[in-house]
Write an enzyme that holds these catalytic residues in place. Structure first.
Site: not given
Ligand code: CO
Length: 133
Positions: A7, A43, A54, A78, A128
């Site tokens: 994501h 989220e 996300q 991210h 991530e």
């Molecule tokens: Co994330």
């Protein structure tokens, strides 16, 4: 090590307004919503193929996303890569001298295991790693 893009995490100031905007402009429907106390976020996920977008709303100003919003404003927060084994991926990054935010995997949303890699080791991008549960 990486199997797919999992994501893109986007920090938003107003989660409800952002969800509605994505719905109206991109025609995306939310597929998951979760409050992740550990990360200080709420989220909402939209499926795009086998990946997600996300949207991240901060649970307070003194959370990582709250501080990000205060200093940089809304935007890309991210990039998350899906991996088969997050612990093995961390080991490889550590061996390469890449600074880590998480030294060991921790629980993420949707029952995943995740770890964050420090942006200073990835050209300014917070990365991530996500392993499906
Ligand atoms: Co994330």
């Amino acid at each position: 090590m990486i199997t797919e893009l999992d994501h893109v995490g986007i920090a938003v100031a107003d989660l409800e307004a952002a969800v509605e905007h994505y719905r109206r402009t991109l025609g995306l429907e939310p597929v998951h919503r979760e409050r992740v106390e550990d990360q200080g976020v709420e989220e909402v996920l939209f499926a795009v193929g086998t990946s997600y977008v996300q949207l991240l709303g901060a649970l307070g100003p003194e959370t990582p996303v709250g501080r990000f919003l205060a200093s940089r404003g809304p935007g890309v927060h991210h990039v998350a890569y899906r991996v088969e084994d997050v612990a093995a991926a961390l080991e490889r990054l550590r061996a390469e001298g890449v600074p880590l935010v998480d030294e060991v995997p921790r629980p993420g949303s949707r029952g995943t295991r995740i770890a964050f890699v420090h942006p200073k080791g990835m050209g300014g991008v917070l990365v991530e790693l996500v392993q499906e549960g």
